[in-house]
Write a protein that holds these residues in place. Structure first.
Motif, short mmCIF file in Angstrom:
data_model
loop_
_atom_site.label_atom_id
_atom_site.label_comp_id
_atom_site.label_asym_id
_atom_site.label_seq_id
_atom_site.Cartn_x
_atom_site.Cartn_y
_atom_site.Cartn_z
N SER B 5 0.84 -1.19 0.00
CA SER B 5 0.00 0.00 0.00
C SER B 5 0.87 1.24 0.00
N GLN B 6 0.51 2.20 -0.81
CA GLN B 6 1.27 3.44 -0.89
C GLN B 6 0.32 4.62 -0.82
N THR B 7 0.81 5.68 -0.20
CA THR B 7 0.02 6.90 -0.04
C THR B 7 0.91 8.12 -0.25
N PRO B 8 0.36 9.19 -0.82
CA PRO B 8 -1.00 9.31 -1.33
C PRO B 8 -1.15 8.70 -2.72
N LYS B 9 -2.36 8.52 -3.16
CA LYS B 9 -2.62 8.00 -4.50
C LYS B 9 -2.45 9.09 -5.54
N LEU B 11 -1.08 13.27 -5.94
CA LEU B 11 -0.34 14.35 -5.30
C LEU B 11 -0.10 15.43 -6.34
N VAL B 12 -0.63 16.62 -6.08
CA VAL B 12 -0.45 17.76 -6.97
C VAL B 12 0.28 18.84 -6.19
N THR B 13 1.36 19.36 -6.75
CA THR B 13 2.18 20.32 -6.00
C THR B 13 2.87 21.28 -6.95
N GLN B 14 3.46 22.31 -6.39
CA GLN B 14 4.15 23.32 -7.18
C GLN B 14 5.64 22.97 -7.31
N MET B 15 6.21 23.46 -8.38
CA MET B 15 7.67 23.33 -8.55
C MET B 15 8.40 23.89 -7.34
N GLY B 16 9.46 23.23 -6.97
CA GLY B 16 10.29 23.71 -5.87
C GLY B 16 9.89 23.16 -4.51
N ASN B 17 8.69 22.59 -4.42
CA ASN B 17 8.27 22.02 -3.14
C ASN B 17 8.96 20.69 -2.85
N ASP B 18 8.85 20.28 -1.59
CA ASP B 18 9.36 18.97 -1.15
C ASP B 18 8.15 18.09 -0.80
N LYS B 19 8.15 16.85 -1.25
CA LYS B 19 7.03 15.96 -0.95
C LYS B 19 7.53 14.55 -0.66
N SER B 20 6.70 13.78 0.02
CA SER B 20 7.03 12.39 0.32
C SER B 20 5.90 11.45 -0.09
N ILE B 21 6.29 10.26 -0.49
CA ILE B 21 5.34 9.18 -0.78
C ILE B 21 5.72 8.02 0.14
N LYS B 22 4.70 7.46 0.79
CA LYS B 22 4.98 6.37 1.73
C LYS B 22 4.56 5.04 1.15
N ALA B 111 -0.51 0.30 -5.77
CA ALA B 111 -1.45 0.84 -6.76
C ALA B 111 -0.91 2.07 -7.49
N GLY B 112 0.21 2.60 -7.02
CA GLY B 112 0.80 3.74 -7.69
C GLY B 112 0.42 5.06 -7.05
N SER B 113 1.31 6.02 -7.16
CA SER B 113 1.06 7.39 -6.68
C SER B 113 1.31 8.34 -7.84
N ARG B 114 0.26 9.00 -8.27
CA ARG B 114 0.40 9.90 -9.42
C ARG B 114 0.81 11.28 -8.93
N LEU B 115 2.02 11.67 -9.27
CA LEU B 115 2.56 12.98 -8.88
C LEU B 115 2.47 13.94 -10.05
N THR B 116 1.85 15.07 -9.83
CA THR B 116 1.77 16.12 -10.84
C THR B 116 2.42 17.38 -10.29
N VAL B 117 3.43 17.84 -11.00
CA VAL B 117 4.15 19.05 -10.59
C VAL B 117 3.75 20.19 -11.52
#
Lengths: 108, 118
Positions: B5-9, B11-22, B111-117
């Motif tokens: 299991s992975q979270t979040p499914k 994730l939408v964020t701005q350029m330059g930010n820091d994010k984590s996927i678990k 199930a994958g985590s879709r990251l959109t920057v």
């Protein structure tokens, strides 16, 4: 390293048979995997071949020729739900290296 | 349910930010992975951990830092996000050993985590 080649797209008719080919070059061979991936979903395991020959599992069969660096996945009695990407993958000693996948479209 | 299991499914964020996927697996597997699947659907290995030890680190920018607190967890932290980081990130696990029988081990994917920057 590894180099895997498979067709990008294929189209076949419901009820028909389709063969998806995969050729590979790898520095160390520990078998060949086929995975299925539906759009927007995770890949799921289909088959594993380590010896030459045909492995049959229901409507799906997978063939391997180690001397030719060649495998194929055979899908019989195609159903609409078989529309997906099919990924060929070979492990050296560590993680699977995947081909770019073949997107199969099953049409009525 | 036994699974990866992975979270979040999403994730939408701005350029330059820091994010984590678990990522967590309760399959008792020894090895965990992060794969990246880009818009062309090419699934590429990023990292592999075996019993909390890094064993594979492909050519990935050092903005990506995996962390494995125990063998059931492998988190992915990304610093200074860039547009090109937009992709689906898949976590996977297997009962992989380094020996010659390793090929028989099957990957189980999250199930994958879709990251959109943006």
């Amino acid at each position: 390293g590894q180099n895997i080649d498979q067709p990008t797209e294929m189209t076949a008719t419901e009820g028909a048979i389709v063969q998806i080919n995969c050729t590979y070059q790898t520095s160390g061979f520990n078998g060949l995997f086929w995975y299925q991936q539906h759009a927007g979903e995770a890949p799921t395991f289909l088959s594993y071949n380590v010896l030459d020959g045909l492995e049959e599992k229901g409507r799906f069969s997978s063939f391997l020729s180690r001397s030719k660096g060649y495998s194929y996945l055979l899908l019989k009695e195609l159903q609409m739900k078989d529309s997906a990407s099919y990924l060929c993958a070979v492990p050296p000693n560590t993680p699977l290296v995947f081909g770019k996948g073949t997107r199969l479209s099953v049409i009525a | 349910d036994t699974a990866v299991s992975q979270t979040p499914k999403y994730l939408v964020t701005q350029m330059g930010n820091d994010k984590s996927i678990k990522c967590e697996q309760n399959l008792g597997h020894d090895t965990m992975y992060w794969y990246k699947q880009d818009s062309k659907k090419f699934l590429k290995i990023m990292f592999s951990y075996n019993n909390k030890e890094l064993i594979i680190n492909e050519t990935v920018p050092n903005r990506f830092s995996p962390k494995s607190p125990d063998k059931a967890h492998l988190n992915l932290h990304i610093n200074s996000l860039e547009l090109g980081d937009s992709a689906v990130y898949f976590c996977a696990s297997s009962a992989l050993n380094r020996g010659p029988s390793s090929g028989a081990n099957v990957l189980t994917f999250g199930a994958g985590s879709r990251l959109t920057v943006l």
